[in-house]
Design a protein around this motif. Structure first.
Motif, PDB file in Angstrom:
ATOM      1  N   UNK A  18      36.690  26.493  33.717  1.00 37.67           N
ATOM      2  CA  UNK A  18      35.400  26.607  34.402  1.00 37.67           C
ATOM      3  C   UNK A  18      35.229  27.983  35.038  1.00 37.67           C
ATOM      4  N   UNK A  19      36.294  28.499  35.641  1.00 33.89           N
ATOM      5  CA  UNK A  19      36.219  29.812  36.281  1.00 33.89           C
ATOM      6  C   UNK A  19      36.002  30.922  35.270  1.00 33.89           C
ATOM      7  N   UNK A  20      36.769  30.892  34.185  1.00 35.57           N
ATOM      8  CA  UNK A  20      36.759  32.004  33.236  1.00 35.57           C
ATOM      9  C   UNK A  20      35.651  31.901  32.203  1.00 35.57           C
ATOM     10  N   UNK A  21      35.474  30.728  31.621  1.00 34.58           N
ATOM     11  CA  UNK A  21      34.550  30.603  30.495  1.00 34.58           C
ATOM     12  C   UNK A  21      33.131  30.227  30.918  1.00 34.58           C
ATOM     13  N   UNK A  22      32.989  29.582  32.065  1.00 31.03           N
ATOM     14  CA  UNK A  22      31.665  29.160  32.522  1.00 31.03           C
ATOM     15  C   UNK A  22      31.120  30.119  33.582  1.00 31.03           C
ATOM     16  N   UNK A  23      31.918  30.363  34.624  1.00 35.03           N
ATOM     17  CA  UNK A  23      31.453  31.208  35.727  1.00 35.03           C
ATOM     18  C   UNK A  23      31.818  32.674  35.545  1.00 35.03           C
ATOM     19  N   UNK A  24      32.720  32.955  34.567  1.00 33.93           N
ATOM     20  CA  UNK A  24      33.167  34.329  34.301  1.00 33.93           C
ATOM     21  C   UNK A  24      33.749  34.979  35.546  1.00 33.93           C
ATOM     22  N   UNK A  25      34.560  34.231  36.241  1.00 32.46           N
ATOM     23  CA  UNK A  25      35.261  34.717  37.424  1.00 32.46           C
ATOM     24  C   UNK A  25      36.737  34.846  37.101  1.00 32.46           C
ATOM     25  N   UNK A  26      37.436  35.732  37.806  1.00 31.49           N
ATOM     26  CA  UNK A  26      38.869  35.917  37.586  1.00 31.49           C
ATOM     27  C   UNK A  26      39.687  35.009  38.479  1.00 31.49           C
ATOM     28  N   UNK A  27      41.013  35.147  38.344  1.00 25.34           N
ATOM     29  CA  UNK A  27      41.907  34.473  39.269  1.00 25.34           C
ATOM     30  C   UNK A  27      42.631  33.291  38.688  1.00 25.34           C
ATOM     31  N   UNK A  28      43.904  33.128  39.076  1.00 29.56           N
ATOM     32  CA  UNK A  28      44.695  31.957  38.691  1.00 29.56           C
ATOM     33  C   UNK A  28      45.161  31.180  39.911  1.00 29.56           C
ATOM     34  N   UNK A  29      44.851  31.697  41.104  1.00 23.78           N
ATOM     35  CA  UNK A  29      45.333  31.045  42.312  1.00 23.78           C
ATOM     36  C   UNK A  29      44.672  29.686  42.522  1.00 23.78           C
ATOM     37  N   UNK A  30      43.358  29.608  42.320  1.00 21.54           N
ATOM     38  CA  UNK A  30      42.655  28.333  42.532  1.00 21.54           C
ATOM     39  C   UNK A  30      43.132  27.249  41.571  1.00 21.54           C
ATOM     40  N   UNK A  31      43.249  27.506  40.251  1.00 22.93           N
ATOM     41  CA  UNK A  31      43.804  26.460  39.379  1.00 22.93           C
ATOM     42  C   UNK A  31      45.197  26.016  39.815  1.00 22.93           C
ATOM     43  N   UNK A  32      46.025  26.976  40.244  1.00 18.76           N
ATOM     44  CA  UNK A  32      47.356  26.608  40.724  1.00 18.76           C
ATOM     45  C   UNK A  32      47.307  25.797  42.000  1.00 18.76           C
ATOM     46  N   UNK A  33      46.374  26.141  42.869  1.00 15.90           N
ATOM     47  CA  UNK A  33      46.229  25.396  44.126  1.00 15.90           C
ATOM     48  C   UNK A  33      45.789  23.970  43.860  1.00 15.90           C
ATOM     49  N   UNK A  34      44.836  23.807  42.952  1.00 14.40           N
ATOM     50  CA  UNK A  34      44.374  22.461  42.604  1.00 14.40           C
ATOM     51  C   UNK A  34      45.524  21.645  42.013  1.00 14.40           C
ATOM     52  N   UNK A  90      51.065  29.178  44.407  1.00 20.15           N
ATOM     53  CA  UNK A  90      49.873  28.665  43.731  1.00 20.15           C
ATOM     54  C   UNK A  90      49.462  29.582  42.570  1.00 20.15           C
ATOM     55  N   UNK A  91      49.508  30.903  42.807  1.00 20.26           N
ATOM     56  CA  UNK A  91      49.135  31.842  41.761  1.00 20.26           C
ATOM     57  C   UNK A  91      50.082  31.805  40.581  1.00 20.26           C
ATOM     58  N   UNK A  92      51.369  31.670  40.871  1.00 16.80           N
ATOM     59  CA  UNK A  92      52.356  31.624  39.793  1.00 16.80           C
ATOM     60  C   UNK A  92      52.261  30.310  39.028  1.00 16.80           C
ATOM     61  N   UNK A  93      52.003  29.231  39.736  1.00 17.95           N
ATOM     62  CA  UNK A  93      51.773  27.952  39.063  1.00 17.95           C
ATOM     63  C   UNK A  93      50.584  28.069  38.118  1.00 17.95           C
ATOM     64  N   UNK A  94      49.499  28.676  38.605  1.00 15.96           N
ATOM     65  CA  UNK A  94      48.319  28.856  37.766  1.00 15.96           C
ATOM     66  C   UNK A  94      48.594  29.729  36.559  1.00 15.96           C
ATOM     67  N   UNK A  95      49.386  30.779  36.746  1.00 15.43           N
ATOM     68  CA  UNK A  95      49.721  31.684  35.642  1.00 15.43           C
ATOM     69  C   UNK A  95      50.456  30.948  34.534  1.00 15.43           C
ATOM     70  N   UNK A  96      51.469  30.170  34.888  1.00 17.45           N
ATOM     71  CA  UNK A  96      52.255  29.456  33.884  1.00 17.45           C
ATOM     72  C   UNK A  96      51.473  28.286  33.292  1.00 17.45           C
ATOM     73  N   UNK A  97      50.671  27.655  34.142  1.00 20.84           N
ATOM     74  CA  UNK A  97      49.896  26.494  33.716  1.00 20.84           C
ATOM     75  C   UNK A  97      48.878  26.853  32.633  1.00 20.84           C
TER      76      UNK A  97
END
Length: 449
Positions: A18-34, A90-97
């Motif tokens: 949703x962040x990257x393909x829909x909203x075109x926003x960066x970041x992996x911290x939020x997916x990792x946090x969720x 959280x960011x590292x979790x998102x990166x690997x996830x």
């Protein structure tokens, strides 16, 4: 994989999409946090899919991680990394996830920049192939405490992975303050003969021998507490170096030319401290079997690193953004700016949010007085703690400063300076705020990555 971890993985990947393909926003911290909110142990389910290298230390993590990634790509192709610098759990979790896995089912290499205090959290789930230690300087006292406390946080994490190789800066005495069983490789500088028996300046941290806490002496010092150290009370000294810088050929604000193990290399960033970052990446590469020729090719890339000496054109002004966050880093940045041969203007931006460190007293330990020995022509102060920086620079002999507490006016301030070249020294969140303004006005593509 349990139902909970499967749900966490699904929700993390969905939020990333949703962040990257829909909203075109960066970041992996939020997916990792969720994902970690749903399953705090989700890393346990995904960590075994990667061979991990963890890079940590006070200064240089982001550039070292980027250079190491480029070096390893020469041999291994795709490398997983947290290129945005989101270096907590959280960011590292998102990166690997959200990593794209090889189609042949093999384990990819993951080169991860890791916050010093998060090593101990991550090694509960990840047993890396190597820990890479850059340096430890006084930084964010509200988060880390003094340097020995910071190092204890790191070694508490390393202790959970005794088979991992430690690749450490041999010029830093603090990396000898433990009894860990891990195999070790050290790197450092061998660029000059002994200048005799010298000691570091009185306000330098980390110059005590781990054997008896006596003051260390040096054959020579590169900067801060780094160099060829030895004890005068026993046989403690710098370890043998596996890889070393043998010559510094040229330093400019735009590039650094140097020899490692007798071979000449160049990176497209200035500063002696960045040669250490390149040496670290070289040492990691050699450990993993990358040839010097491949490393030379990797260093030829001039791709800029987020917030680390980025150069941006702002209506004809050549703007260079440099992150500063502690006295040693600020002093090395000042030394880098001192190699500038043209007149320049300086914008100094200070915030004190959690990511910056809420204690701003460090600015009084940085040698801003040395700026008088450079070609500085104009000074601008800004950021949420602009008053602190304004007073510090007044005391350093710069009484006539433009002041911009609101960085929404920062871009216009850049346009109005009397020089073509502008150096911006900014703490982390101030740098993000300024980049967001530059992005809004179309000078860069994005404010956060």
């Amino acid at each position: 994989m349990t139902f909970r971890s499967s749900l966490a993985t699904f929700m993390g990947k969905t939020s990333y999409w949703a962040l990257h393909d829909v909203l075109h926003r960066g970041g992996t911290s939020l997916p990792g946090k969720i994902a970690t909110e749903i399953d705090p142990d989700v890393l346990k389910s995904i960590a075994d899919n990667f061979d991990v290298i963890m890079i940590t230390g006070t200064n240089g993590k982001t550039l070292t991680t980027a250079l190491t990634t480029r070096v390893l790509q020469e041999k291994f192709g795709n490398i997983i990394t947290n290129k945005s610098g989101s270096n907590m759990i959280q960011g590292i979790t998102g990166t690997l996830l959200t990593a794209k896995m090889p189609k042949d089912g093999s384990k990819p290499l993951a080169v991860l920049e890791v916050d010093e205090a998060n090593i101990v959290l991550l090694t509960k789930y990840i047993k890396p192939k190597a820990f890479v230690l850059t340096n430890i300087f006084r930084d964010q006292l509200d988060r880390y405490g003094e340097i020995y406390t910071t190092y204890q946080k790191i070694i508490d994490g390393i202790a959970a992975a005794p088979d991992a190789t430690i690749i450490a800066n041999g010029d830093s005495p603090i990396f000898r303050r433990d009894n860990l069983p891990n195999p070790r490789i050290f790197y450092g500088f061998k660029t000059q003969p002994s200048v005799g028996d010298i000691t570091a300046p009185a306000n330098t941290d980390g110059v005590l021998s781990p054997t008896d806490n006596s003051i260390l002496h040096y054959h020579y010092i590169t900067y801060a507490n780094l160099g060829d150290y030895y004890s005068t009370t026993d046989d403690f000294k710098r370890p043998e170096l596996t890889n070393c810088v043998t010559k510094v050929n040229e330093l400019t604000p735009k590039y650094s030319n140097f020899d490692i193990d007798g071979t000449t290399f160049q990176i497209e960033v200035g500063g002696l401290y960045n040669i250490y970052n390149a040496l670290t990446a070289y040492t990691v590469g050699r450990f993993f079997g990358v040839t010097p020729e491949q490393i030379h090719h990797a260093f030829e890339s001039n791709a800029q690193i987020f917030g680390r000496q980025e150069t941006i054109n702002v209506d004809g002004k050549e703007v260079t953004i440099v992150l500063i966050k502690n006295p040693v880093g600020a002093n090395q940045t000042i030394d880098m700016v001192a190699t500038e041969k043209d007149d320049y203007s300086l914008m100094a931006l200070l915030n004190a949010n959690y990511a910056d460190g809420i204690d701003t007293s460090w600015i009084w330990d940085a040698n801003f007085e040395k700026l008088h020995d450079t070609r500085i022509k104009h000074v601008i102060t800004g950021g949420e703690r602009y008053k602190d920086f304004n007073v510090r620079l007044k005391m350093a002999g710069f009484p006539d400063q433009e002041i911009y507490p609101d960085l929404s006016q920062g871009v216009e301030a850049i346009k109005s300076v009397p020089t073509k070249k502008v150096y911006i020294l900014a703490t982390y969140t101030a740098m993000l705020q300024l980049r967001a303004e530059l992005a809004d006005k179309g000078y860069i593509k994005g404010g956060m990555e």
